[in-house]
Write an enzyme that holds these catalytic residues in place. Structure first.
Site, PDB file in Angstrom:
ATOM      1  N   HIS A  64     -34.458  -6.557  46.492  1.00  0.00           N
ATOM      2  CA  HIS A  64     -35.206  -5.944  45.395  1.00  0.00           C
ATOM      3  C   HIS A  64     -35.924  -6.996  44.556  1.00  0.00           C
ATOM      4  CE1 HIS A  64     -31.743  -3.236  46.287  1.00  0.00           C
ATOM      5  NE2 HIS A  64     -32.708  -2.343  46.299  1.00  0.00           N
ATOM      6  N   HIS A  77     -32.194  -7.885  37.177  1.00  0.00           N
ATOM      7  CA  HIS A  77     -32.934  -6.699  36.709  1.00  0.00           C
ATOM      8  C   HIS A  77     -32.849  -6.487  35.194  1.00  0.00           C
ATOM      9  CE1 HIS A  77     -33.894  -5.473  40.719  1.00  0.00           C
ATOM     10  NE2 HIS A  77     -32.629  -5.226  41.063  1.00  0.00           N
ATOM     11  N   ASP A  83     -27.192   4.167  36.658  1.00  0.00           N
ATOM     12  CA  ASP A  83     -26.684   3.040  37.433  1.00  0.00           C
ATOM     13  C   ASP A  83     -26.070   1.942  36.573  1.00  0.00           C
ATOM     14  OD1 ASP A  83     -29.047   2.184  36.326  1.00  0.00           O
ATOM     15  OD2 ASP A  83     -30.028   1.664  38.214  1.00  0.00           O
ATOM     16  N   ASP A 112     -34.053 -11.593  47.519  1.00  0.00           N
ATOM     17  CA  ASP A 112     -33.228 -10.393  47.366  1.00  0.00           C
ATOM     18  C   ASP A 112     -33.973  -9.220  47.977  1.00  0.00           C
ATOM     19  OD1 ASP A 112     -30.712  -9.467  45.529  1.00  0.00           O
ATOM     20  OD2 ASP A 112     -32.229  -7.895  45.587  1.00  0.00           O
ATOM     21  N   GLY A 150     -30.688  -1.424  36.793  1.00  0.00           N
ATOM     22  CA  GLY A 150     -30.348  -1.722  38.175  1.00  0.00           C
ATOM     23  C   GLY A 150     -29.014  -2.405  38.384  1.00  0.00           C
TER      24      GLY A 150
END
Length: 280
Positions: A203, A166, A124, A201, A174
């Protein structure tokens, strides 16, 4: 009485500094090229802002480029050096992919692959030829916003292409290559002392949390969805910080399907209590 209230509100709006909006077309295009998995997200976000006619109420300023020294406030020199070197390598004809030169030896290719794995630049967070200008402008835009807040030029600042919560000090994670949130928090901490980072968020903001896990002068609060298989798998309510930072790390894990009413009823009381007790 009604007209006095209206006049007071009008004077307040006219006299207060306009919110800062950190944005440029060039930055949005760069972000969309680098984050190809989220293609057009930056452009669409800015188009929505413009469609709502918000820019006329904002002070729009183009982001600046952060220096390597500024990013070393959090990120390791080794990580940043690799991003800079890799970004200068020749691209393959396919857009957005970085590769070794055609005459590179197999050992050099293996070394590159090992470094990419070490620094999280796979899956990612793929390595691209524009990664160095990208991290500089993302970090620089958020630091610009922090500086403007610190010197009183605005009371509110937006940088939609930031918020990359992240990333760790020496690892991309991420879709986040640089943690501009941490850099801004450190900048504001140097100016004001106690700082609270509020992360709303889907996440959990794991990179930001990890940066301040043992810090009692920067509080992190993350409200996020939490459940099996959801990235990054952290952010339980009992993750409260360590050593000096114990209880300066707050997590509000929410189940899938949480509605606005539930979110407000759960998160807002916690925010008020945090503000009262921590006093940032």
């Amino acid at each position: 009485s009604f007209f006095r209230c209206q006049r007071s509100l009008l004077l307040f709006v006219l006299l207060m500094p306009r919110p800062l909006y950190v944005y440029s077309v060039e930055e949005a295009q760069l972000c969309d090229r680098v984050l190809q998995q989220h293609s057009s997200r930056s452009r669409v976000a800015h188009e929505l802002v413009r469609a709502c006619e918000l820019p006329r109420w904002l002070r729009v300023v183009a982001p600046r480029k952060a220096s390597e020294a500024e990013m070393r406030d959090f990120h390791s020199a080794e990580f940043l050096s690799f991003l800079q070197r890799a970004s200068s390598r020749r691209q393959q004809p396919q857009a957005g992919r970085c590769c070794a030169d055609s005459d590179d030896s197999s050992s050099e290719v293996a070394e590159l692959d090992a470094a990419k794995e070490k620094f999280g630049l796979m899956d990612d967070c793929p390595l691209t030829a524009e990664i160095w200008p990208y991290v500089r402008v993302v970090a620089g835009g958020t630091l610009l916003a922090a500086d403007e807040l610190a010197n009183g030029s605005c009371g509110v600042a937006f940088h939609w292409d930031g918020g990359r919560h992240h990333a760790f000090s020496d690892e991309a994670r991420g879709f986040c290559y640089v943690n501009d949130v941490v850099l801004a928090a450190l900048r504001l901490h140097a100016r004001f002392g106690r700082v609270a980072v509020i992360d709303l968020d889907a996440h959990h903001g794991d990179g930001t949390e990890q940066a301040f896990l043992d810090n009692d002068e920067v509080l992190t609060l993350s409200a996020h969805q939490y459940g099996p298989g959801l990235y990054p798998g952290t952010g339980k309510v009992d993750e409260v910080g360590v050593r000096e930072g114990r209880f300066c790390n707050v997590n509000i894990p929410l189940e899938e399907g949480c509605c606005d009413t539930s979110f407000v009823s759960v998160v807002c009381p916690v925010l008020r209590e945090v503000h009262s007790r921590f006093a940032p």
